[in-house]
Design a protein around this motif. Sequence first.
Motif, PDB file in Angstrom:
ATOM      1  N   ALA A  68       6.862  48.810 117.668  1.00 20.80           N
ATOM      2  CA  ALA A  68       6.923  47.472 117.053  1.00 20.80           C
ATOM      3  C   ALA A  68       7.985  47.251 115.987  1.00 20.80           C
ATOM      4  O   ALA A  68       8.576  46.187 115.910  1.00 20.80           O
ATOM      5  CB  ALA A  68       5.557  47.100 116.491  1.00 20.80           C
ATOM      6  N   ASN A  69       8.239  48.229 115.166  1.00 22.41           N
ATOM      7  CA  ASN A  69       9.150  47.984 114.052  1.00 22.41           C
ATOM      8  C   ASN A  69      10.588  48.379 114.350  1.00 22.41           C
ATOM      9  O   ASN A  69      11.334  48.737 113.442  1.00 22.41           O
ATOM     10  CB  ASN A  69       8.657  48.726 112.818  1.00 22.41           C
ATOM     11  N   GLY A  70      10.988  48.354 115.600  1.00 21.41           N
ATOM     12  CA  GLY A  70      12.364  48.694 115.917  1.00 21.41           C
ATOM     13  C   GLY A  70      12.614  50.186 115.987  1.00 21.41           C
ATOM     14  O   GLY A  70      13.689  50.637 116.358  1.00 21.41           O
ATOM     15  N   THR A  71      11.620  50.962 115.644  1.00 22.47           N
ATOM     16  CA  THR A  71      11.740  52.414 115.740  1.00 22.47           C
ATOM     17  C   THR A  71      11.715  52.829 117.213  1.00 22.47           C
ATOM     18  O   THR A  71      10.931  52.294 117.988  1.00 22.47           O
ATOM     19  CB  THR A  71      10.563  53.087 115.012  1.00 22.47           C
ATOM     20  N   ILE A  72      12.584  53.786 117.549  1.00 23.03           N
ATOM     21  CA  ILE A  72      12.645  54.297 118.918  1.00 23.03           C
ATOM     22  C   ILE A  72      11.919  55.632 118.996  1.00 23.03           C
ATOM     23  O   ILE A  72      12.121  56.498 118.143  1.00 23.03           O
ATOM     24  CB  ILE A  72      14.118  54.512 119.356  1.00 23.03           C
ATOM     25  N   VAL A  73      11.083  55.804 120.003  1.00 17.18           N
ATOM     26  CA  VAL A  73      10.427  57.087 120.244  1.00 17.18           C
ATOM     27  C   VAL A  73      10.974  57.654 121.545  1.00 17.18           C
ATOM     28  O   VAL A  73      11.080  56.934 122.545  1.00 17.18           O
ATOM     29  CB  VAL A  73       8.891  56.914 120.331  1.00 17.18           C
ATOM     30  N   MET A  98      18.941  69.217 105.511  1.00 20.54           N
ATOM     31  CA  MET A  98      18.694  69.833 106.820  1.00 20.54           C
ATOM     32  C   MET A  98      18.600  68.750 107.895  1.00 20.54           C
ATOM     33  O   MET A  98      17.833  67.801 107.762  1.00 20.54           O
ATOM     34  CB  MET A  98      17.372  70.618 106.773  1.00 20.54           C
ATOM     35  N   LYS A  99      19.408  68.876 108.925  1.00 21.77           N
ATOM     36  CA  LYS A  99      19.313  67.972 110.073  1.00 21.77           C
ATOM     37  C   LYS A  99      18.563  68.674 111.195  1.00 21.77           C
ATOM     38  O   LYS A  99      18.829  69.829 111.498  1.00 21.77           O
ATOM     39  CB  LYS A  99      20.721  67.590 110.570  1.00 21.77           C
ATOM     40  N   LEU A 100      17.642  67.942 111.823  1.00 21.16           N
ATOM     41  CA  LEU A 100      16.702  68.564 112.753  1.00 21.16           C
ATOM     42  C   LEU A 100      16.925  68.046 114.177  1.00 21.16           C
ATOM     43  O   LEU A 100      17.232  66.880 114.381  1.00 21.16           O
ATOM     44  CB  LEU A 100      15.282  68.202 112.280  1.00 21.16           C
ATOM     45  N   SER A 101      16.728  68.915 115.157  1.00 23.08           N
ATOM     46  CA  SER A 101      16.892  68.500 116.557  1.00 23.08           C
ATOM     47  C   SER A 101      15.779  67.557 117.019  1.00 23.08           C
ATOM     48  O   SER A 101      15.968  66.827 117.996  1.00 23.08           O
ATOM     49  CB  SER A 101      16.958  69.729 117.475  1.00 23.08           C
ATOM     50  N   ALA A 102      14.637  67.558 116.345  1.00 22.34           N
ATOM     51  CA  ALA A 102      13.514  66.707 116.777  1.00 22.34           C
ATOM     52  C   ALA A 102      13.966  65.253 116.864  1.00 22.34           C
ATOM     53  O   ALA A 102      14.547  64.719 115.930  1.00 22.34           O
ATOM     54  CB  ALA A 102      12.334  66.842 115.821  1.00 22.34           C
ATOM     55  N   ARG A 103      13.698  64.609 117.996  1.00 23.38           N
ATOM     56  CA  ARG A 103      14.182  63.245 118.264  1.00 23.38           C
ATOM     57  C   ARG A 103      13.405  62.170 117.512  1.00 23.38           C
ATOM     58  O   ARG A 103      13.868  61.040 117.401  1.00 23.38           O
ATOM     59  CB  ARG A 103      14.099  62.948 119.773  1.00 23.38           C
ATOM     60  N   ASN A 104      12.209  62.493 117.055  1.00 19.78           N
ATOM     61  CA  ASN A 104      11.352  61.456 116.501  1.00 19.78           C
ATOM     62  C   ASN A 104      11.017  61.708 115.037  1.00 19.78           C
ATOM     63  O   ASN A 104      10.308  62.661 114.715  1.00 19.78           O
ATOM     64  CB  ASN A 104      10.063  61.360 117.329  1.00 19.78           C
ATOM     65  N   VAL A 105      11.566  60.880 114.181  1.00 16.97           N
ATOM     66  CA  VAL A 105      11.328  60.957 112.739  1.00 16.97           C
ATOM     67  C   VAL A 105      10.999  59.524 112.316  1.00 16.97           C
ATOM     68  O   VAL A 105      11.880  58.675 112.249  1.00 16.97           O
ATOM     69  CB  VAL A 105      12.571  61.486 112.004  1.00 16.97           C
ATOM     70  N   ILE A 106       9.722  59.272 112.090  1.00 12.22           N
ATOM     71  CA  ILE A 106       9.249  57.902 111.864  1.00 12.22           C
ATOM     72  C   ILE A 106       8.741  57.763 110.433  1.00 12.22           C
ATOM     73  O   ILE A 106       7.843  58.489 110.015  1.00 12.22           O
ATOM     74  CB  ILE A 106       8.111  57.544 112.854  1.00 12.22           C
ATOM     75  N   ARG A 107       9.315  56.838 109.706  1.00 14.22           N
ATOM     76  CA  ARG A 107       8.987  56.643 108.294  1.00 14.22           C
ATOM     77  C   ARG A 107       7.652  55.930 108.145  1.00 14.22           C
ATOM     78  O   ARG A 107       7.328  55.022 108.908  1.00 14.22           O
ATOM     79  CB  ARG A 107      10.083  55.797 107.650  1.00 14.22           C
ATOM     80  N   GLY A 108       6.883  56.353 107.141  1.00 14.86           N
ATOM     81  CA  GLY A 108       5.619  55.699 106.871  1.00 14.86           C
ATOM     82  C   GLY A 108       5.163  55.982 105.456  1.00 14.86           C
ATOM     83  O   GLY A 108       5.923  56.490 104.629  1.00 14.86           O
ATOM     84  N   LYS A 109       3.896  55.640 105.195  1.00 15.69           N
ATOM     85  CA  LYS A 109       3.301  55.858 103.879  1.00 15.69           C
ATOM     86  C   LYS A 109       2.012  56.643 104.093  1.00 15.69           C
ATOM     87  O   LYS A 109       1.236  56.335 104.996  1.00 15.69           O
ATOM     88  CB  LYS A 109       2.992  54.486 103.251  1.00 15.69           C
TER      89      LYS A 109
END
Lengths: 70, 70, 70, 70, 70, 70
Positions: free
Chosen positions: E30-35, F1-12
């Motif tokens: 939803a928030n433009g984030t790509i998975v 550190m840069k990571l190969s993992a494709r999914n890094v989703i920001r939250g609280k």
Amino acid sequence: MKLSARNVIRGKVIEVTKGQTTAHVRLEIANGTIVTASITNEAVDELALKVGQNAYAVVKASDVMIAVDD
Amino acid sequence: MKLSARNVIRGKVIEVTKGQTTAHVRLEIANGTIVTASITNEAVDELALKVGQNAYAVVKASDVMIAVDD
Amino acid sequence: MKLSARNVIRGKVIEVTKGQTTAHVRLEIANGTIVTASITNEAVDELALKVGQNAYAVVKASDVMIAVDD
Amino acid sequence: MKLSARNVIRGKVIEVTKGQTTAHVRLEIANGTIVTASITNEAVDELALKVGQNAYAVVKASDVMIAVDD
Amino acid sequence: MKLSARNVIRGKVIEVTKGQTTAHVRLEIANGTIVTASITNEAVDELALKVGQNAYAVVKASDVMIAVDD
Amino acid sequence: MKLSARNVIRGKVIEVTKGQTTAHVRLEIANGTIVTASITNEAVDELALKVGQNAYAVVKASDVMIAVDD
């Protein structure tokens, strides 16, 4: 038993901490690096894991990520 | 970025093999042990992984198994 | 080698399909159920996996989910 | 809901053990083989998992390893 | 089917790239984030995944790491 | 550190629950969606995770499944 997992790293058990269902096992591998595994208490019992014994950390290649310094 | 993953092992990239979507990256960690990672081609490009550079193998504790000799 | 992984299910290899880096191996376990594994081509070669041979599907307990019918 | 996971194996719940956060669920699949899953307590509650009911063990193909006898 | 996996995130398929055995599927949540998901070609075919359709990214809680800024 | 993992989703961070060895951390990502992570207590302590702070959910692409409505 020969396993498809690409990573089998020899070390020595330096810590075994059991929770209610999940245990943490720490292995020191050759260069002083510590590897932490989260496994079932049941596996700890079945393998009779004890501090000081030799053991292997086993990891499937698809579970290894790569990182580089910025 | 600080990561919850318990295992971050320093090494040197000794091989990068790309398939059509999935690449295999091999790191030599300090004691001559080789770690193999299966990651996306995209990650290889984004991190610009090259043979000879320093890098880290990163593994979540819940992805580490323990084995012992029979 | 004794392994901490809780799930080691015996079966017969019924299909081996190699891609450029990643292979799919299908095992028929006792009740006609098929298990599919995605492993490295390298592991297929090292274990010399061939259709018709006995083999085991090995899965860490933390990689097993549970589902129920609605 | 249809899922990409390649492995969905039908069985019967034979044991549910909750820890403080993590539960172990055991399923007997058709041929007497037991599959152990480590899932959250929360999932156990939400699915209302009980000994004796039908359920499925679900595993992504990339989490399945292959082993062969030496 | 109700699943124990704690994370089921709705999105829209924006890219499907098949390799020889492994495909990469990208979902915009939803928030433009790509998975990005790495799944078998077979699963792509079976689910008939196409750009523009709704789909869910499903992740077991034990496969989620946490990171914080330094 | 840069990571190969494709999914890094920001939250609280909205919840941190420690068990004896394993903790559950809940993140609210931008669209009200909650992501649950199962990590070690040790990681919670080391990252000093607290309700209300910003954090990222990090997932390797090979740990993401896709589902579609029936």
